[in-house]
Scaffold this motif. Structure first.
Motif, PDB file in Angstrom:
ATOM      1  N   ILE A   1     130.903  -5.128  13.791  1.00 12.38           N
ATOM      2  CA  ILE A   1     131.339  -4.037  14.673  1.00 12.38           C
ATOM      3  C   ILE A   1     132.672  -4.458  15.287  1.00 12.38           C
ATOM      4  CG2 ILE A   1     130.770  -2.667  16.718  1.00 12.38           C
ATOM      5  CD1 ILE A   1     127.776  -3.461  16.028  1.00 12.38           C
ATOM      6  N   GLU A   2     133.652  -3.568  15.219  1.00  9.32           N
ATOM      7  CA  GLU A   2     135.005  -3.928  15.662  1.00  9.32           C
ATOM      8  C   GLU A   2     135.619  -2.792  16.480  1.00  9.32           C
ATOM      9  OE1 GLU A   2     137.241  -6.596  15.655  1.00  9.32           O
ATOM     10  OE2 GLU A   2     138.397  -5.105  16.754  1.00  9.32           O
ATOM     11  N   ALA A   3     136.205  -3.173  17.626  1.00 11.18           N
ATOM     12  CA  ALA A   3     136.816  -2.181  18.520  1.00 11.18           C
ATOM     13  C   ALA A   3     138.050  -1.522  17.892  1.00 11.18           C
ATOM     14  CB  ALA A   3     137.214  -2.864  19.827  1.00 11.18           C
TER      15      ALA A   3
ATOM     16  N   GLY B   1     141.637  -9.230  14.361  1.00 13.43           N
ATOM     17  CA  GLY B   1     141.697  -9.620  15.774  1.00 13.43           C
ATOM     18  C   GLY B   1     143.117  -9.927  16.236  1.00 13.43           C
ATOM     19  N   GLN B   2     143.263 -11.029  16.955  1.00 17.72           N
ATOM     20  CA  GLN B   2     144.572 -11.393  17.518  1.00 17.72           C
ATOM     21  C   GLN B   2     145.631 -11.528  16.426  1.00 17.72           C
ATOM     22  OE1 GLN B   2     144.337 -14.791  20.380  1.00 17.72           O
ATOM     23  NE2 GLN B   2     142.147 -14.401  20.368  1.00 17.72           N
ATOM     24  N   CYS B   3     145.216 -12.046  15.261  1.00 16.31           N
ATOM     25  CA  CYS B   3     146.187 -12.263  14.171  1.00 16.31           C
ATOM     26  C   CYS B   3     146.881 -10.958  13.794  1.00 16.31           C
ATOM     27  CB  CYS B   3     145.487 -12.810  12.928  1.00 16.31           C
ATOM     28  SG  CYS B   3     144.802 -14.441  13.178  1.00 16.31           S
TER      29      CYS B   3
ATOM     30  N   LEU C   1     148.254  -9.085  17.584  1.00 15.07           N
ATOM     31  CA  LEU C   1     149.248  -9.709  18.455  1.00 15.07           C
ATOM     32  C   LEU C   1     150.407 -10.381  17.720  1.00 15.07           C
ATOM     33  CD1 LEU C   1     147.003 -11.380  21.194  1.00 15.07           C
ATOM     34  CD2 LEU C   1     148.028  -9.103  21.193  1.00 15.07           C
ATOM     35  N   TYR C   2     150.137 -10.928  16.516  1.00 12.52           N
ATOM     36  CA  TYR C   2     151.244 -11.650  15.866  1.00 12.52           C
ATOM     37  C   TYR C   2     151.188 -11.558  14.329  1.00 12.52           C
ATOM     38  CZ  TYR C   2     147.790 -15.542  15.641  1.00 12.52           C
ATOM     39  OH  TYR C   2     146.680 -16.323  15.406  1.00 12.52           O
ATOM     40  N   PRO C   3     151.119 -10.316  13.802  1.00 14.95           N
ATOM     41  CA  PRO C   3     150.913 -10.143  12.350  1.00 14.95           C
ATOM     42  C   PRO C   3     151.974 -10.817  11.474  1.00 14.95           C
ATOM     43  CG  PRO C   3     151.613  -8.083  13.363  1.00 14.95           C
ATOM     44  CD  PRO C   3     151.289  -9.018  14.480  1.00 14.95           C
TER      45      PRO C   3
ATOM     46  N   TYR D   1     150.735 -22.426  10.496  1.00 12.75           N
ATOM     47  CA  TYR D   1     150.956 -23.638   9.699  1.00 12.75           C
ATOM     48  C   TYR D   1     149.738 -24.568   9.667  1.00 12.75           C
ATOM     49  CZ  TYR D   1     155.890 -22.312  10.197  1.00 12.75           C
ATOM     50  OH  TYR D   1     157.085 -21.628  10.171  1.00 12.75           O
ATOM     51  N   ASP D   2     148.648 -24.191  10.368  1.00 14.64           N
ATOM     52  CA  ASP D   2     147.559 -25.169  10.473  1.00 14.64           C
ATOM     53  C   ASP D   2     146.231 -24.667   9.909  1.00 14.64           C
ATOM     54  OD1 ASP D   2     147.253 -23.328  12.515  1.00 14.64           O
ATOM     55  OD2 ASP D   2     146.829 -24.787  14.082  1.00 14.64           O
ATOM     56  N   ILE D   3     146.302 -23.873   8.859  1.00 13.95           N
ATOM     57  CA  ILE D   3     145.079 -23.527   8.118  1.00 13.95           C
ATOM     58  C   ILE D   3     144.964 -24.584   7.009  1.00 13.95           C
ATOM     59  CG2 ILE D   3     143.925 -21.773   6.687  1.00 13.95           C
ATOM     60  CD1 ILE D   3     144.318 -20.922   9.680  1.00 13.95           C
TER      61      ILE D   3
ATOM     62  N   THR E   1     132.968  -0.293  20.358  1.00 14.88           N
ATOM     63  CA  THR E   1     132.629  -1.569  20.980  1.00 14.88           C
ATOM     64  C   THR E   1     131.122  -1.670  21.156  1.00 14.88           C
ATOM     65  OG1 THR E   1     132.970  -0.549  23.122  1.00 14.88           O
ATOM     66  CG2 THR E   1     134.799  -1.849  22.266  1.00 14.88           C
ATOM     67  N   VAL E   2     130.646  -2.911  21.164  1.00 17.97           N
ATOM     68  CA  VAL E   2     129.226  -3.125  21.404  1.00 17.97           C
ATOM     69  C   VAL E   2     128.975  -2.998  22.897  1.00 17.97           C
ATOM     70  CG1 VAL E   2     127.424  -4.892  21.432  1.00 17.97           C
ATOM     71  CG2 VAL E   2     128.752  -4.481  19.361  1.00 17.97           C
ATOM     72  N   ASP E   3     128.032  -2.152  23.243  1.00 20.04           N
ATOM     73  CA  ASP E   3     127.698  -1.950  24.655  1.00 20.04           C
ATOM     74  C   ASP E   3     126.523  -2.822  25.061  1.00 20.04           C
ATOM     75  OD1 ASP E   3     129.654  -0.148  25.079  1.00 20.04           O
ATOM     76  OD2 ASP E   3     128.411   1.631  24.750  1.00 20.04           O
TER      77      ASP E   3
ATOM     78  N   ALA F   1     137.620  -7.115  23.670  1.00 14.72           N
ATOM     79  CA  ALA F   1     137.755  -5.935  22.794  1.00 14.72           C
ATOM     80  C   ALA F   1     139.152  -5.346  22.948  1.00 14.72           C
ATOM     81  CB  ALA F   1     136.702  -4.900  23.175  1.00 14.72           C
ATOM     82  N   PHE F   2     139.866  -5.259  21.840  1.00 16.48           N
ATOM     83  CA  PHE F   2     141.205  -4.668  21.902  1.00 16.48           C
ATOM     84  C   PHE F   2     141.066  -3.157  22.110  1.00 16.48           C
ATOM     85  CE2 PHE F   2     142.581  -8.630  19.906  1.00 16.48           C
ATOM     86  CZ  PHE F   2     143.738  -8.863  20.634  1.00 16.48           C
ATOM     87  N   THR F   3     141.669  -2.674  23.173  1.00 19.17           N
ATOM     88  CA  THR F   3     141.614  -1.240  23.469  1.00 19.17           C
ATOM     89  C   THR F   3     143.038  -0.734  23.753  1.00 19.17           C
ATOM     90  OG1 THR F   3     141.007  -1.925  25.685  1.00 19.17           O
ATOM     91  CG2 THR F   3     139.244  -1.043  24.347  1.00 19.17           C
TER      92      THR F   3
ATOM     93  N   ASN G   1     138.108  -7.807  28.687  1.00 15.49           N
ATOM     94  CA  ASN G   1     136.948  -8.706  28.763  1.00 15.49           C
ATOM     95  C   ASN G   1     135.644  -7.965  28.550  1.00 15.49           C
ATOM     96  OD1 ASN G   1     138.193 -11.113  29.200  1.00 15.49           O
ATOM     97  ND2 ASN G   1     138.147 -10.953  31.439  1.00 15.49           N
ATOM     98  N   ASN G   2     134.736  -8.575  27.806  1.00 14.05           N
ATOM     99  CA  ASN G   2     133.403  -8.001  27.668  1.00 14.05           C
ATOM    100  C   ASN G   2     132.581  -8.351  28.904  1.00 14.05           C
ATOM    101  OD1 ASN G   2     133.137  -6.761  24.946  1.00 14.05           O
ATOM    102  ND2 ASN G   2     133.955  -8.750  24.349  1.00 14.05           N
ATOM    103  N   LYS G   3     131.637  -7.486  29.229  1.00 11.69           N
ATOM    104  CA  LYS G   3     130.773  -7.770  30.382  1.00 11.69           C
ATOM    105  C   LYS G   3     129.620  -8.639  29.881  1.00 11.69           C
ATOM    106  CE  LYS G   3     132.056  -4.013  33.361  1.00 11.69           C
ATOM    107  NZ  LYS G   3     132.883  -3.129  32.536  1.00 11.69           N
TER     108      LYS G   3
ATOM    109  N   GLY H   1     134.073 -18.909  17.713  1.00 15.06           N
ATOM    110  CA  GLY H   1     135.477 -18.535  17.918  1.00 15.06           C
ATOM    111  C   GLY H   1     135.892 -18.619  19.378  1.00 15.06           C
ATOM    112  N   ASP H   2     136.970 -17.919  19.699  1.00 16.97           N
ATOM    113  CA  ASP H   2     137.584 -18.040  21.030  1.00 16.97           C
ATOM    114  C   ASP H   2     136.671 -17.649  22.182  1.00 16.97           C
ATOM    115  OD1 ASP H   2     139.873 -18.829  19.800  1.00 16.97           O
ATOM    116  OD2 ASP H   2     141.177 -17.316  20.723  1.00 16.97           O
ATOM    117  N   THR H   3     135.596 -16.956  21.902  1.00 16.34           N
ATOM    118  CA  THR H   3     134.734 -16.466  22.989  1.00 16.34           C
ATOM    119  C   THR H   3     133.772 -17.526  23.523  1.00 16.34           C
ATOM    120  OG1 THR H   3     133.369 -14.602  23.653  1.00 16.34           O
ATOM    121  CG2 THR H   3     132.799 -15.589  21.559  1.00 16.34           C
TER     122      THR H   3
ATOM    123  N   LEU I   1     141.170 -22.654  18.337  1.00 18.23           N
ATOM    124  CA  LEU I   1     141.940 -22.664  17.091  1.00 18.23           C
ATOM    125  C   LEU I   1     141.110 -22.002  15.993  1.00 18.23           C
ATOM    126  CD1 LEU I   1     143.387 -26.295  17.143  1.00 18.23           C
ATOM    127  CD2 LEU I   1     144.714 -24.174  17.247  1.00 18.23           C
ATOM    128  N   ILE I   2     141.790 -21.361  15.079  1.00 13.98           N
ATOM    129  CA  ILE I   2     141.102 -20.657  13.991  1.00 13.98           C
ATOM    130  C   ILE I   2     140.236 -21.639  13.199  1.00 13.98           C
ATOM    131  CG2 ILE I   2     141.499 -19.382  11.835  1.00 13.98           C
ATOM    132  CD1 ILE I   2     144.129 -18.339  13.250  1.00 13.98           C
ATOM    133  N   LEU I   3     140.823 -22.780  12.891  1.00 14.40           N
ATOM    134  CA  LEU I   3     140.110 -23.824  12.149  1.00 14.40           C
ATOM    135  C   LEU I   3     138.788 -24.205  12.821  1.00 14.40           C
ATOM    136  CD1 LEU I   3     140.105 -26.628  10.440  1.00 14.40           C
ATOM    137  CD2 LEU I   3     141.567 -27.442  12.267  1.00 14.40           C
TER     138      LEU I   3
END
Ligand SMILES: Cc1cc2nc3c(=O)[nH]c(=O)nc-3n(C[C@H](O)[C@H](O)[C@H](O)COP(=O)(O)OP(=O)(O)OC[C@H]3O[C@@H](n4cnc5c(N)ncnc54)[C@H](O)[C@@H]3O)c2cc1C
Length: 349
Positions: free
Chosen positions: A32-34, A40-42, A45-47, A52-54, A85-87, A131-133, A262-264, A295-297, A306-308
């Protein structure tokens, strides 16, 4: 109501890799994706920025990483439910009781903002930065037109009154939306705040053609005021030159980008620290039975965003879930290079 072994909340890089690892374990999942797209961020935010670190990949753009993750995931073709979004994540008493048995009974019920209800035995939370909104316009009083004449999401051309629209934003999505509408014969204004828009050569060619036929007009300025009481009638614009104009319109489409919300997490009854989910770093389980977080959460001693690291977490979470699905029988480590089972699952044998 649809069932699967695992529901993954969030289709960022870690959510996508989680789905791949669960696929290797022979488990079915849904994501499920918002946002209306994965990565996500990739992606958001920065497509176009290089990563360099995969491991084993000296360099690739963030959007390319998303594309490669999707390609890798293809053999398992999980459903991704976009734009929602997941409620809530509720334990289903009947299913929970069966969780340690080799049963396909669902144990958790997940509901989304789009009214979807899904059931699964396990949930993996991969919600990253949130969730990106859509970023909303801050013009006073404009919110009263939302969903009637002001739109942040996709708008069907058939909903446009009088085949006319103003698209506002400096983003690539704003440019693409303006081109799409003007190409469909909608008289369109692209209102942008930055003096210079970042336009690629394809977009440039389209814009030039649409300007020539007067289907598309570009205006550099900002919205000062929305005019109209019950209905939106016009926008007062301050131009780059500081002159003010009234721009008549009955449809405003804002494409200002997306920001993470932020998710609640307390609503999901998860133990947290600074709004990050506490996990056991041996299997990435949370305080709630059958719910994992990667992941980041998440947070644990030594955590790095980090993605790795998220990929490692997703791998161990998949092993832990697979083990529980098989009545806690040990799961052997198999190699994709040599295992017939894994190669069959990947469709490469
Ligand atoms: C500019 C920048 C450069 C970076 N460079 C690097 C780098 O070079 N190397 C590196 O390793 N890392 C880098 N990172 C960090 C990396 O992008 C993150 O670690 C990674 O994106 C985390 O992935 P994730 O899947 O956990 O979360 P995210 O990428 O944040 O994805 C989470 C997804 O979940 C969705 N979501 C959240 N809540 C919900 C909900 N309730 N319902 C539905 N969907 C939801 C969000 O919309 C989002 O799409 C960089 C980050 C930035 C900002």
């Amino acid at each position: 109501m649809t069932h699967s072994d695992v529901i993954i909340v969030g289709a960022g890089p870690c959510g996508l890799f989680q789905a791949f690892q669960l696929g290797l374990q022979g488990l079915r999942c849904q994501l499920i994706e918002a946002l209306p797209f994965s990565g996500g961020q990739c992606t958001e935010l920065y497509p176009d920025k290089p990563i360099y670190d995969i491991p084993g990949v000296p360099v690739l753009d963030a959007k390319q990483l998303r594309d490669q993750l999707e390609k890798q995931l293809k053999p398992f073709s999980p459903v991704i439910h976009f734009n929602q979004t997941v409620d809530s994540i509720e334990s289903n008493a009947e299913g929970s009781a069966l969780l340690n048995e080799p049963s396909n009974e669902p144990g958790l019920t997940v509901t989304t903002s789009a009214g979807l209800t899904l059931q699964s035995r396990y949930v993996v939370i991969a919600t990253g930065a949130g969730a990106f909104t859509p970023v909303k316009l801050r013009t006073e009083g404009i919110e009263k037109f939302e969903d009637r004449q002001l739109f942040y999401g996709k708008v069907g051309i058939e909903h446009l009154q009088q085949k006319q629209a103003v698209v506002t934003g400096d983003t690539s999505a704003a440019i693409d939306t303006a081109i799409e509408l003007a190409s469909a014969d909608v008289s369109t204004v692209l209102l942008h705040r930055k003096r210079r828009l970042q336009i690629d050569s394809d977009q440039q060619a389209h814009i030039a053609q649409l300007q020539q036929t007067n289907k598309l007009q570009l205006i550099n300025g900002k919205i000062l005021r929305a005019a109209g009481v019950a209905v939106l009638e016009a926008l007062e614009i301050q131009l780059q030159s500081r002159d003010k104009i009234m721009l008549p319109t009955n449809t405003l489409i804002a494409r200002l980008g997306n920001s993470p919300k932020n998710n609640k997490l307390e609503k999901w009854q998860l133990a947290t620290q600074h709004n990050l989910i506490n996990v056991d770093p041996t299997d990435f389980s949370t305080n709630r039975d059958a719910i994992y977080a990667v992941g980041d959460t998440n947070t644990y001693p030594g955590k790095r965003k980090l993605i790795l690291c998220g990929f490692h977490e997703a791998t161990l979470a998949a092993f832990a879930i697979a083990k529980r699905m098989q009545s806690c029988q040990p799961i052997h480590t198999l190699y994709t290079t040599t295992s017939t089972v894994l190669r069959q699952r990947l469709g490469v044998s």
